[in-house]
Every structure is written in structure tokens, then in C-alpha cells.
Design a protein around this motif. Structure first.
Motif, PDB file in Angstrom:
ATOM      1  N   VAL A 174      94.132 -69.659  21.590  1.00  0.00           N
ATOM      2  CA  VAL A 174      93.877 -71.283  21.801  1.00  0.00           C
ATOM      3  C   VAL A 174      94.930 -72.178  22.160  1.00  0.00           C
ATOM      4  CG1 VAL A 174      92.289 -70.774  20.055  1.00  0.00           C
ATOM      5  CG2 VAL A 174      94.688 -71.587  19.289  1.00  0.00           C
ATOM      6  N   GLY A 175      96.073 -71.357  22.431  1.00  0.00           N
ATOM      7  CA  GLY A 175      96.842 -72.431  23.251  1.00  0.00           C
ATOM      8  C   GLY A 175      98.593 -71.692  23.079  1.00  0.00           C
ATOM      9  N   GLY A 176      99.558 -72.474  23.188  1.00  0.00           N
ATOM     10  CA  GLY A 176     100.786 -72.010  22.909  1.00  0.00           C
ATOM     11  C   GLY A 176     101.873 -72.937  23.685  1.00  0.00           C
ATOM     12  N   PHE A 177     103.066 -72.589  23.565  1.00  0.00           N
ATOM     13  CA  PHE A 177     104.378 -73.340  23.696  1.00  0.00           C
ATOM     14  C   PHE A 177     105.543 -72.726  24.241  1.00  0.00           C
ATOM     15  CE2 PHE A 177     103.983 -73.650  19.302  1.00  0.00           C
ATOM     16  CZ  PHE A 177     105.232 -73.138  19.083  1.00  0.00           C
ATOM     17  N   THR A 222     105.478 -61.815  15.025  1.00  0.00           N
ATOM     18  CA  THR A 222     104.343 -62.208  14.581  1.00  0.00           C
ATOM     19  C   THR A 222     104.217 -62.843  13.532  1.00  0.00           C
ATOM     20  OG1 THR A 222     103.464 -60.380  15.783  1.00  0.00           O
ATOM     21  CG2 THR A 222     101.663 -61.600  14.410  1.00  0.00           C
ATOM     22  N   ASN A 223     103.539 -64.189  13.550  1.00  0.00           N
ATOM     23  CA  ASN A 223     103.669 -65.150  12.206  1.00  0.00           C
ATOM     24  C   ASN A 223     102.172 -65.045  11.770  1.00  0.00           C
ATOM     25  OD1 ASN A 223     103.866 -67.176  10.265  1.00  0.00           O
ATOM     26  ND2 ASN A 223     104.908 -68.325  11.655  1.00  0.00           N
ATOM     27  N   LEU A 224     101.928 -64.810  10.509  1.00  0.00           N
ATOM     28  CA  LEU A 224     100.424 -64.970  10.073  1.00  0.00           C
ATOM     29  C   LEU A 224     100.420 -66.237   9.221  1.00  0.00           C
ATOM     30  CD1 LEU A 224     100.098 -61.343   8.565  1.00  0.00           C
ATOM     31  CD2 LEU A 224      99.432 -62.406  10.758  1.00  0.00           C
ATOM     32  N   PHE A 225     101.163 -67.313   9.316  1.00  0.00           N
ATOM     33  CA  PHE A 225     101.042 -68.651   8.686  1.00  0.00           C
ATOM     34  C   PHE A 225     101.806 -69.416   9.665  1.00  0.00           C
ATOM     35  CE2 PHE A 225     101.461 -65.598   5.177  1.00  0.00           C
ATOM     36  CZ  PHE A 225     100.408 -65.855   4.469  1.00  0.00           C
ATOM     37  N   PRO A 226     101.311 -69.598  10.866  1.00  0.00           N
ATOM     38  CA  PRO A 226     101.770 -70.477  11.966  1.00  0.00           C
ATOM     39  C   PRO A 226     102.059 -72.009  11.560  1.00  0.00           C
ATOM     40  CG  PRO A 226      99.615 -69.702  12.438  1.00  0.00           C
ATOM     41  CD  PRO A 226      99.778 -68.969  11.385  1.00  0.00           C
ATOM     42  N   GLY A 227     102.961 -72.542  12.164  1.00  0.00           N
ATOM     43  CA  GLY A 227     103.327 -73.656  11.569  1.00  0.00           C
ATOM     44  C   GLY A 227     103.599 -74.876  12.810  1.00  0.00           C
ATOM     45  N   GLY A 228     103.117 -74.524  13.994  1.00  0.00           N
ATOM     46  CA  GLY A 228     103.348 -75.406  15.029  1.00  0.00           C
ATOM     47  C   GLY A 228     102.087 -75.813  15.696  1.00  0.00           C
ATOM     48  N   PHE A 229     101.093 -76.214  15.146  1.00  0.00           N
ATOM     49  CA  PHE A 229      99.994 -76.644  15.722  1.00  0.00           C
ATOM     50  C   PHE A 229     100.049 -77.732  16.292  1.00  0.00           C
ATOM     51  CE2 PHE A 229      97.805 -73.288  12.914  1.00  0.00           C
ATOM     52  CZ  PHE A 229      96.989 -72.771  14.073  1.00  0.00           C
ATOM     53  N   MET A 275     116.663 -76.050  19.229  1.00  0.00           N
ATOM     54  CA  MET A 275     115.660 -75.764  19.807  1.00  0.00           C
ATOM     55  C   MET A 275     114.543 -76.909  20.180  1.00  0.00           C
ATOM     56  SD  MET A 275     113.394 -73.470  17.051  1.00  0.00           S
ATOM     57  CE  MET A 275     113.138 -74.135  15.786  1.00  0.00           C
ATOM     58  N   THR A 276     113.764 -77.045  20.967  1.00  0.00           N
ATOM     59  CA  THR A 276     112.699 -77.972  21.419  1.00  0.00           C
ATOM     60  C   THR A 276     111.491 -77.119  21.750  1.00  0.00           C
ATOM     61  OG1 THR A 276     113.529 -78.332  23.656  1.00  0.00           O
ATOM     62  CG2 THR A 276     114.426 -79.572  21.870  1.00  0.00           C
ATOM     63  N   PHE A 277     110.397 -77.835  21.861  1.00  0.00           N
ATOM     64  CA  PHE A 277     109.127 -77.020  22.254  1.00  0.00           C
ATOM     65  C   PHE A 277     108.516 -78.079  23.498  1.00  0.00           C
ATOM     66  CE2 PHE A 277     109.762 -76.656  17.636  1.00  0.00           C
ATOM     67  CZ  PHE A 277     109.850 -75.226  17.830  1.00  0.00           C
ATOM     68  N   LYS A 278     107.901 -77.170  24.322  1.00  0.00           N
ATOM     69  CA  LYS A 278     107.263 -77.701  25.656  1.00  0.00           C
ATOM     70  C   LYS A 278     105.708 -77.047  25.495  1.00  0.00           C
ATOM     71  CE  LYS A 278     110.891 -79.695  27.277  1.00  0.00           C
ATOM     72  NZ  LYS A 278     111.171 -81.023  27.260  1.00  0.00           N
ATOM     73  N   PRO A 279     104.825 -78.061  25.346  1.00  0.00           N
ATOM     74  CA  PRO A 279     103.281 -77.246  25.246  1.00  0.00           C
ATOM     75  C   PRO A 279     103.199 -76.706  26.990  1.00  0.00           C
ATOM     76  CG  PRO A 279     103.261 -79.556  24.540  1.00  0.00           C
ATOM     77  CD  PRO A 279     104.871 -79.429  25.224  1.00  0.00           C
ATOM     78  N   ASN A 336     102.206 -80.719  11.919  1.00  0.00           N
ATOM     79  CA  ASN A 336     101.417 -79.552  12.044  1.00  0.00           C
ATOM     80  C   ASN A 336     100.125 -79.348  10.965  1.00  0.00           C
ATOM     81  OD1 ASN A 336     100.782 -76.159  12.092  1.00  0.00           O
ATOM     82  ND2 ASN A 336     101.760 -76.744  10.204  1.00  0.00           N
ATOM     83  N   VAL A 337     100.471 -79.754   9.747  1.00  0.00           N
ATOM     84  CA  VAL A 337      99.456 -79.715   8.647  1.00  0.00           C
ATOM     85  C   VAL A 337      98.393 -80.806   9.171  1.00  0.00           C
ATOM     86  CG1 VAL A 337      99.254 -80.161   6.297  1.00  0.00           C
ATOM     87  CG2 VAL A 337     101.231 -79.055   6.951  1.00  0.00           C
ATOM     88  N   VAL A 338      98.569 -81.835   9.678  1.00  0.00           N
ATOM     89  CA  VAL A 338      97.630 -82.828   9.959  1.00  0.00           C
ATOM     90  C   VAL A 338      96.610 -82.157  11.005  1.00  0.00           C
ATOM     91  CG1 VAL A 338      97.070 -85.136  10.889  1.00  0.00           C
ATOM     92  CG2 VAL A 338      98.729 -84.795   9.049  1.00  0.00           C
ATOM     93  N   ARG A 339      97.414 -81.716  12.157  1.00  0.00           N
ATOM     94  CA  ARG A 339      96.853 -81.103  13.142  1.00  0.00           C
ATOM     95  C   ARG A 339      95.825 -80.184  12.941  1.00  0.00           C
ATOM     96  NH1 ARG A 339      97.669 -80.619  18.606  1.00  0.00           N
ATOM     97  NH2 ARG A 339      98.413 -82.485  18.714  1.00  0.00           N
ATOM     98  N   LEU A 340      96.120 -79.173  12.032  1.00  0.00           N
ATOM     99  CA  LEU A 340      95.366 -77.984  11.282  1.00  0.00           C
ATOM    100  C   LEU A 340      94.363 -78.459  10.310  1.00  0.00           C
ATOM    101  CD1 LEU A 340      95.213 -74.991  11.351  1.00  0.00           C
ATOM    102  CD2 LEU A 340      96.937 -75.293   9.156  1.00  0.00           C
ATOM    103  N   ALA A 341      94.533 -79.649   9.761  1.00  0.00           N
ATOM    104  CA  ALA A 341      93.473 -80.165   8.943  1.00  0.00           C
ATOM    105  C   ALA A 341      92.412 -80.851   9.671  1.00  0.00           C
ATOM    106  CB  ALA A 341      93.776 -81.035   8.062  1.00  0.00           C
ATOM    107  N   THR A 342      92.878 -81.566  11.036  1.00  0.00           N
ATOM    108  CA  THR A 342      91.902 -82.247  11.913  1.00  0.00           C
ATOM    109  C   THR A 342      90.891 -81.074  12.660  1.00  0.00           C
ATOM    110  OG1 THR A 342      93.504 -83.925  12.322  1.00  0.00           O
ATOM    111  CG2 THR A 342      91.741 -83.641  13.829  1.00  0.00           C
TER     112      THR A 342
END
Length: 429
Positions: free
Chosen positions: A356-359, A60-67, A377-381, A112-118
Motif C-alpha cells: 500500500v505504499g512506502g518511504f 519486519t514489523n508486525l505493528f507498523p507505526g509510520g502510516f 533519520m528523516t522520512f521521504k515518501p 500515524n495513529v490518526v492516519r490509521l484510524a482514518t
């Protein structure tokens, strides 16, 4: 759609998912009553493992970095959840300062930072990004691969006697950390009592321990399992700890070996009870820290008595050069999910108490019993067709809305555990 499970779609996991679906009203009511007593983290993400015979969180991550990896279709969910969180903390807030990790070369993280700020900007906040990097001495614009730009600004002390933290011409009501403080608390973040700091400083890895989180999760899992009349083992990854380990000096190996033996013994008994034929394994990892560092898969205690120099070096240090002296030995939960020929595990994102989502984290170079947060590793929404909150009882348990609903329920249990963990760790002053 849900990736094909290599296990047959029968057995304890589907029984568990069906129990969750059949008791949806009870599940939601129970979770709702928990939030009357506990405050959810501002945001969190949970790594899940679906073994075909159990479904449990493993981190469990309390500072998630993959928005940036979330499906853009669910940005409205993120904004609504963020609005709820902000209203609880600082309802009159106009300005929010976002402090990211020092990963200026990791452009995926910066997206991720840009998405979070948005997301935060759409809640009615003026959002600016303050950097802890000493080389950022003036506003610096970074161009990102997706066409967006990110402006980093130097943090500074402002206000009477420098009691507040801000930027030039920017005095924030709240400060959101997207930095897990693995290297400790920078001096400039100390004594910010006049502002809301989210999450609190004691959520950082300089204080936090995974074993504390999973002790809280175990309490949550038992209470939830009692409510549904299920075995808590089906949703819980058991663990042991060793508090004095030095991999370079080979001290603490006997503690590690003894606890591995103890956990494997309990696992074999459970595997026999449920008729599980696969070989049990444990994951040995640093009790503090992230980024998939300091992790190894172990199937027999003898393996930790004979580590070679390369293995010891790998286990001895994690992010920010933190020396590993405390480890958690966690029940290994194999994953039988595959995406594009790669081994996969779902990661669920939450803001406030809402999914709110996941991948899917996918790694073609790793096996079903290994850590997937590693090179390759890669990510798939995830195509959360119903936002993970609207199951369809008319469909089979493994239908997409239902499987993702089950994932969302277990992730929210982990988020509740994080709330308990933060309460227990809070200073008593």
C-alpha cells in the motif's frame, strides 16, 4: 523518482530484477497460491536493503507505526486493502478499538495513529482509540502539528463478568493493536477470547524473536528462488544466534565471536563467488525489540571481545527496559541508495496481502553499513508511480515502476514469512 544508485546499473541485482520482471506471471501466481494456504498479517512493514548485488529484507514489523509517512495519494489503496482484511476477520464488524503505543510525547507517532484510524474509518467502521496509559482516566484530546486531533480514552472491561474490552458506550467486535507489547501483555488485555484481537498476542516482542522470523524467511526465499531459478542468497540475509548473553557481565562473548566468525566466513565465500570487492560485515542486535536499539555493526569477531562500558550498556537494554539476553547475528547488507545526500533504505508498507505504499528512511549521520533507525533519520515518501504492482517490461529494470515492483515482491516474501512465523508460534491448545 528512484534515488541514484552509486553502483553501476549492471550486475547481479539488475539480473535479479530482470528475472523478476520476466517472470512476473510466475511470481504473482506463486504468491497467490501461498495465500491459499497461509493468512497474511493484518498489517506489516518491511525494511529492505539494496546493496547493488543483492536485495533483501533486514527487519519486519508486525505493528507498523509510520502510516503518516505514506504518500497520501495511496490512501485509497490502504482503504481497499483494509476492507479486504476486515472482511476476512469480522465481516459484520461495526466497532473497532485501536490500542496504540504509550508514546504521547511522540507526535509523529500520534499522527500515524490518526492516519490509521482514518483508513479504518473509511472501511465502514466506527473507530475509537483506547489508551493503556494509567493517567488517561477520561477522554483526552491531543492537538497534533498537522492540525489533526487525537482523542485517547481509558480502556475498561465491559460485558458480562467483564469478559470484553471496550470504552464507555463502546463495545467493539475487533481490537487492533498498534502496540508491540515489548513490556509484556498488560492484565487488561488478557482473556479477550470473545473478541478478535489483531495481531494475536503472540506477535508481540514479549514472545516474538527475529531469528524465528528470518528462519521462516529463509524457507520462503529458498522456495521462491527455486521457482525462479535463482540463488536464494541474492534475496536473503543469513544469520546466526546466541541465546545466553549478558553484556554487563561480559558472558556469552565467545558465543558471539564464534558465530560472527562463522557468518563472516560464509559471506567471504559468497563475495568471492560473485566478485564483490567490498568488506563483509554483520549486524549484532537484540533478538527481540524495535526502535533501532541494541544494534552494532561488526567487521571482525575481536570487536565483541573488547566492548567498552558504554558499548555494553548500549547493547544490554532495548525498548521498555527489556534486558538483552538473546541476540541475532545477521549478515550485513550495505545500502547504496542515497536521498538528499543521506544514506537511505526503502521501507515497504502492507495491509493484508497488498503493498500500500512506502518511504525512504534517510540518515545523513550514518554510513552504508550502519543501522539507519537512529537519531538524525528523516522520512521521504516513495512516489510509487504504479502502486508497486504494475511493472513495465518495456523499461529498464532500474526504472521507477520496475524497481519499486521488485521491492514490493521482496517485501511480500517477508510478509509471507511473517505469516509462517505466526502459524508456528500459535498456541497448540
Amino acid at each position: 523518482m528512484v534515488p541514484h544508485l552509486t553502483t553501476a546499473l549492471t550486475g547481479p541485482l539488475l539480473d535479479l530484477e530482470r528475472r523478476i520482471l520476466d517472470n512476473g506471471t510466475t511470481v504473482e501466481r506463486w504468491l497467490r497460491t501461498q495465500w491459499l494456504e497461509h493468512t497474511p498479517p493484518f498489517y506489516s512493514s518491511v525494511d529492505l536493503r539494496n546493496a547493488g548485488f543483492k536485495l533483501a529484507p533486514v527487519d519486519t514489523n508486525l505493528f507498523p507505526g509510520g502510516f503518516n509517512n505514506l504518500n497520501p495519494a495511496f490512501l485509497p489503496l490502504c482503504v481497499q486493502a483494509a476492507m479486504s482484511a476486515i472482511e476476512k476477520i469480522c465481516p459484520e464488524a461495526r466497532n473497532l478499538l485501536l490500542i496504540p503505543e504509550n508514546h504521547t510525547r511522540n507526535q509523529f507517532y500520534l499522527m500515524n495513529v490518526v492516519r490509521l484510524a482514518t483508513i479504518l474509518g473509511h472501511t465502514g467502521l466506527n473507530v475509537r482509540v483506547g489508551s493503556l496509559l494509567p493517567e488517561i482516566t477520561a477522554p483526552t484530546t491531543l492537538d497534533l502539528p498537522d492540525g489533526h486531533t487525537l482523542v485517547l480514552e481509558p480502556l475498561k472491561r465491559i460485558g458480562t463478568e467483564g469478559r470484553r474490552l471496550g470504552l464507555d458506550d463502546f463495545d467493539p467486535c475487533a481490537i487492533l493493536l498498534n502496540n508491540d507489547l515489548s513490556g509484556g501483555v498488560p492484565n487488561i488485555l488478557e482473556n479477550t477470547n470473545e473478541q478478535f484481537l489483531i495481531p494475536p498476542l503472540w506477535a508481540g516482542w514479549h514472545v516474538r524473536r527475529k531469528s524465528k522470523h528470518f528462519a521462516a524467511y529463509q524457507d520462503v526465499a529458498i522456495a521462491f528462488a527455486n521457482e525462479l531459478g535463482i540463488d536464494p542468497w541474492l534475496i536473503n540475509s543469513e544469520f546466526e544466534t546466541c541465546g545466553r548473553v549478558n553484556f554487563h557481565e561480559r558472558s556469552g562473548e565467545e558465543c558471539l565471536a564464534a558465530n560472527i566468525d562463522t557468518l563472516l566466513y560464509r559471506m567471504r565465500a559468497k563475495y568471492k563467488e560473485y566478485g564483490i570487492q567490498s568488506e563483509p560485515f554483520v549486524i549484532v542486535k537484540a533478538d527481540a525489540g524495535t526502535y533501532g536499539m541494541g544494534i552494532m555493526t561488526v567487521k571482525d569477531a575481536s570487536e565483541v571481545r573488547n566492548l567498552n562500558r558504554k558499548q555494553r550498556n548500549k547493547m544490554a537494554v532495548v525498548k521498555e527496559g527489556m534486558q538483552v539476553t538473546e541476540v541475532i547475528i545477521q549478515e550485513g547488507v550495505p545500502t547504496f541508495e542515497r536521498v538528499d545526500e543521506g544514506t537511505a533504505e526503502p521501507v515497504v508498507y502492507m495491509i493484508d496481502r497488498y503493498v500500500v505504499g512506502g518511504f525512504y528512511r534517510v540518515n545523513t549521520a550514518r554510513g552504508i553499513d550502519e543501522n539507519l533507525n537512529a537519531p538524525g533519520m528523516t522520512f521521504k515518501p516513495l512516489a510509487f508511480e504504479t502502486g508497486c504492482t504494475l511493472p513495465d517490461a518495456q523499461l529498464a529494470p532500474d526504472a521507477p515502476p520496475n524497481r519499486f515492483y521488485a521491492y514490493g515482491v521482496i517485501a511480500r516474501l517477508a510478509m509471507l514469512a511473517a505469516a509462517l512465523e505466526l502459524e508456528r508460534a500459535a498456541p497448540t491448545e
